[in-house]
Scaffold this motif. Structure first.
Motif, PDB file in Angstrom:
ATOM      1  N   ALA A  51      19.744   9.593  61.103  1.00  0.00           N
ATOM      2  CA  ALA A  51      19.425   9.943  62.488  1.00  0.00           C
ATOM      3  C   ALA A  51      18.808   8.768  63.224  1.00  0.00           C
ATOM      4  CB  ALA A  51      18.486  11.151  62.510  1.00  0.00           C
ATOM      5  N   GLU A  52      17.960   8.006  62.557  1.00  0.00           N
ATOM      6  CA  GLU A  52      17.332   6.844  63.186  1.00  0.00           C
ATOM      7  C   GLU A  52      18.395   5.857  63.682  1.00  0.00           C
ATOM      8  OE1 GLU A  52      14.230   5.989  63.849  1.00  0.00           O
ATOM      9  OE2 GLU A  52      12.867   7.022  62.468  1.00  0.00           O
ATOM     10  N   VAL A  53      19.364   5.564  62.840  1.00  0.00           N
ATOM     11  CA  VAL A  53      20.374   4.570  63.206  1.00  0.00           C
ATOM     12  C   VAL A  53      21.319   5.120  64.263  1.00  0.00           C
ATOM     13  CG1 VAL A  53      22.372   3.288  62.356  1.00  0.00           C
ATOM     14  CG2 VAL A  53      20.247   3.301  61.044  1.00  0.00           C
ATOM     15  N   LEU A  54      21.855   6.315  64.047  1.00  0.00           N
ATOM     16  CA  LEU A  54      22.839   6.847  64.979  1.00  0.00           C
ATOM     17  C   LEU A  54      22.228   7.065  66.359  1.00  0.00           C
ATOM     18  CD1 LEU A  54      25.622   7.829  65.620  1.00  0.00           C
ATOM     19  CD2 LEU A  54      25.092  10.009  64.511  1.00  0.00           C
ATOM     20  N   ALA A  55      21.068   7.716  66.409  1.00  0.00           N
ATOM     21  CA  ALA A  55      20.431   7.970  67.695  1.00  0.00           C
ATOM     22  C   ALA A  55      19.898   6.671  68.310  1.00  0.00           C
ATOM     23  CB  ALA A  55      19.309   8.985  67.535  1.00  0.00           C
ATOM     24  N   LEU A  58      22.747   4.469  69.598  1.00  0.00           N
ATOM     25  CA  LEU A  58      23.373   5.109  70.748  1.00  0.00           C
ATOM     26  C   LEU A  58      22.484   4.943  71.984  1.00  0.00           C
ATOM     27  CD1 LEU A  58      25.742   6.734  71.813  1.00  0.00           C
ATOM     28  CD2 LEU A  58      24.581   8.818  71.075  1.00  0.00           C
ATOM     29  N   ALA A  59      21.175   5.123  71.804  1.00  0.00           N
ATOM     30  CA  ALA A  59      20.248   4.907  72.921  1.00  0.00           C
ATOM     31  C   ALA A  59      20.349   3.481  73.440  1.00  0.00           C
ATOM     32  CB  ALA A  59      18.818   5.213  72.482  1.00  0.00           C
ATOM     33  N   ARG A  60      20.432   2.529  72.539  1.00  0.00           N
ATOM     34  CA  ARG A  60      20.539   1.118  72.951  1.00  0.00           C
ATOM     35  C   ARG A  60      21.832   0.899  73.756  1.00  0.00           C
ATOM     36  NH1 ARG A  60      17.774  -2.308  70.155  1.00  0.00           N
ATOM     37  NH2 ARG A  60      18.134  -1.255  68.163  1.00  0.00           N
ATOM     38  N   ALA A  61      22.915   1.522  73.310  1.00  0.00           N
ATOM     39  CA  ALA A  61      24.189   1.378  74.021  1.00  0.00           C
ATOM     40  C   ALA A  61      24.125   1.966  75.424  1.00  0.00           C
ATOM     41  CB  ALA A  61      25.312   2.035  73.228  1.00  0.00           C
ATOM     42  N   LEU A  62      23.217   2.918  75.636  1.00  0.00           N
ATOM     43  CA  LEU A  62      23.058   3.539  76.951  1.00  0.00           C
ATOM     44  C   LEU A  62      22.092   2.761  77.839  1.00  0.00           C
ATOM     45  CD1 LEU A  62      22.889   7.309  75.925  1.00  0.00           C
ATOM     46  CD2 LEU A  62      24.862   5.992  76.736  1.00  0.00           C
ATOM     47  N   GLY A  63      21.566   1.657  77.329  1.00  0.00           N
ATOM     48  CA  GLY A  63      20.670   0.829  78.123  1.00  0.00           C
ATOM     49  C   GLY A  63      19.203   1.158  77.967  1.00  0.00           C
ATOM     50  N   VAL A 127      15.618  12.121  78.895  1.00  0.00           N
ATOM     51  CA  VAL A 127      15.788  13.561  78.662  1.00  0.00           C
ATOM     52  C   VAL A 127      17.241  13.864  78.320  1.00  0.00           C
ATOM     53  CG1 VAL A 127      15.719  15.837  79.750  1.00  0.00           C
ATOM     54  CG2 VAL A 127      13.817  14.239  80.088  1.00  0.00           C
ATOM     55  N   TRP A 128      18.166  13.304  79.079  1.00  0.00           N
ATOM     56  CA  TRP A 128      19.599  13.524  78.823  1.00  0.00           C
ATOM     57  C   TRP A 128      19.971  13.071  77.411  1.00  0.00           C
ATOM     58  CZ3 TRP A 128      23.907  10.901  77.351  1.00  0.00           C
ATOM     59  CH2 TRP A 128      25.146  11.439  77.679  1.00  0.00           C
ATOM     60  N   PHE A 129      19.533  11.893  77.057  1.00  0.00           N
ATOM     61  CA  PHE A 129      19.839  11.362  75.728  1.00  0.00           C
ATOM     62  C   PHE A 129      19.266  12.251  74.623  1.00  0.00           C
ATOM     63  CE2 PHE A 129      17.748   8.939  72.304  1.00  0.00           C
ATOM     64  CZ  PHE A 129      18.868   8.627  71.550  1.00  0.00           C
ATOM     65  N   GLY A 158      14.037   9.900  63.742  1.00  0.00           N
ATOM     66  CA  GLY A 158      14.391  10.580  62.499  1.00  0.00           C
ATOM     67  C   GLY A 158      14.500  12.078  62.614  1.00  0.00           C
ATOM     68  N   ALA A 159      13.896  12.679  63.654  1.00  0.00           N
ATOM     69  CA  ALA A 159      13.970  14.130  63.841  1.00  0.00           C
ATOM     70  C   ALA A 159      15.164  14.547  64.682  1.00  0.00           C
ATOM     71  CB  ALA A 159      12.682  14.636  64.487  1.00  0.00           C
ATOM     72  N   ALA A 160      15.936  13.600  65.194  1.00  0.00           N
ATOM     73  CA  ALA A 160      17.149  13.941  65.942  1.00  0.00           C
ATOM     74  C   ALA A 160      18.203  14.495  64.985  1.00  0.00           C
ATOM     75  CB  ALA A 160      17.675  12.708  66.670  1.00  0.00           C
ATOM     76  N   LEU A 161      19.221  15.125  65.573  1.00  0.00           N
ATOM     77  CA  LEU A 161      20.320  15.691  64.768  1.00  0.00           C
ATOM     78  C   LEU A 161      19.773  16.609  63.680  1.00  0.00           C
ATOM     79  CD1 LEU A 161      22.167  12.276  64.363  1.00  0.00           C
ATOM     80  CD2 LEU A 161      22.742  14.035  66.031  1.00  0.00           C
ATOM     81  N   PHE A 162      18.748  17.395  64.031  1.00  0.00           N
ATOM     82  CA  PHE A 162      17.983  18.113  63.001  1.00  0.00           C
ATOM     83  C   PHE A 162      18.825  19.121  62.233  1.00  0.00           C
ATOM     84  CE2 PHE A 162      17.644  20.715  66.763  1.00  0.00           C
ATOM     85  CZ  PHE A 162      17.656  22.024  66.317  1.00  0.00           C
ATOM     86  N   ARG A 163      19.913  19.591  62.819  1.00  0.00           N
ATOM     87  CA  ARG A 163      20.722  20.592  62.113  1.00  0.00           C
ATOM     88  C   ARG A 163      21.540  19.992  60.976  1.00  0.00           C
ATOM     89  NH1 ARG A 163      21.133  22.475  67.582  1.00  0.00           N
ATOM     90  NH2 ARG A 163      20.080  24.494  67.844  1.00  0.00           N
ATOM     91  N   GLN A 164      21.537  18.660  60.839  1.00  0.00           N
ATOM     92  CA  GLN A 164      22.240  18.048  59.708  1.00  0.00           C
ATOM     93  C   GLN A 164      21.588  18.418  58.374  1.00  0.00           C
ATOM     94  OE1 GLN A 164      21.905  13.812  58.911  1.00  0.00           O
ATOM     95  NE2 GLN A 164      20.117  13.626  60.252  1.00  0.00           N
TER      96      GLN A 164
END
Length: 254
Positions: A51-55, A58-63, A127-129, A158-164
């Motif tokens: 989750a740390e890497v993916l989120a 992705l956040a970095r790619a969004l600026g 918030v959107w991200f 690390g708490a993102a994508l919590f349903r994984q």
């Protein structure tokens, strides 16, 4: 976005950081950098690092500003001088590739006053991200934001994508609600979420696959290709119009 995360070798275990439940450590590496290392042997296991890497990427790619993420090769012998047996056990369980987050010296915690004064467009983007990646850990109690050089940086995904962490494929929950967004530290400061959606949705769609490709296979279990595909499919499904998570966040904001 790079084709791979930079890889370093830990050369010195500096000190444990006891502010979070996963017990990260401050580590010096062979590039002379200091990194906050998230250990694969911690309670949530490699899934939190996924989750740390993916989120984060992705956040970095969004600026959005995220400290550099690197892969840290860890020899558990480095922690032998640490008297805490728990830390020695954690290091022993984390031999191999772990996640390093560039240490921001002198960074200050994000305060309630800073939240109230946040730029409305920036607040809406965060918030959107967080609604997209189902990040439950950006609340007033634990904002996971730092102020460094007069800019706000996003940390600890690390708490993102919590349903994984459940048994079902993650993509099966892509359209599930995310009521936790009502607790977001920046929600009250955000401009209408439709404006963030117009800025970010297409960029996110183009960045998902590249961000997922940065996750090391060793963190993805016995079938890394299938797991990586499931993670990307979850985000792609959430990004399909109509984006329910945007409407849900906007209702909470209103």
């Amino acid at each position: 976005m790079p084709d791979a995360l930079r890889r370093v070798t830990a050369t010195r275990y500096v000190t444990p950081l006891r502010e979070g439940g996963s017990l990260p450590g401050l580590v010096e590496a062979d590039d002379d950098g200091l990194y906050v290392v998230k250990f694969r042997g911690a309670g949530q296991g490699p899934a939190a690092l996924v989750a740390e890497v993916l989120a984060g990427e992705l956040a970095r790619a969004l600026g959005l500003r995220v400290p550099e993420l690197v892969l840290v090769d860890l020899d558990p012998e480095l922690s032998r001088a640490e008297p805490d047996a728990e830390i020695q056990q954690l290091a022993a369980a984390s031999a191999g590739i772990n996640l390093g987050v560039d240490f921001l010296p002198g960074a200050l915690p994000f305060t309630p006053a800073a939240a109230q004064a946040a730029d409305p467009a920036f607040a809406a983007d965060v918030v959107w991200f967080d609604a997209l990646v189902t990040n439950v850990d950006r609340t007033p109690r634990n904002p996971n934001l730092l102020t460094w050089h007069q800019r706000t940086w996003l940390i600890d995904h690390g708490a993102a994508l919590f349903r994984q962490h459940g048994d079902a494929p993650l993509r099966d929950s892509a359209r599930a609600g995310f009521p936790h967004i009502a607790d977001h530290v920046l929600l009250a400061a955000a401009e209408p979420l439709a404006q963030a959606d117009a800025r970010l949705a297409q960029r996110a769609q183009h960045a998902v696959a590249a961000a997922a490709a940065l996750i090391p296979d060793t963190w993805l279990g016995e079938e890394p290709a299938a797991r990586r595909e499931d993670l990307a499919a979850f985000l792609h499904a959430r990004l399909q119009a109509p984006r329910d998570f945007v409407e849900e966040a906007e209702r909470a904001r209103a």
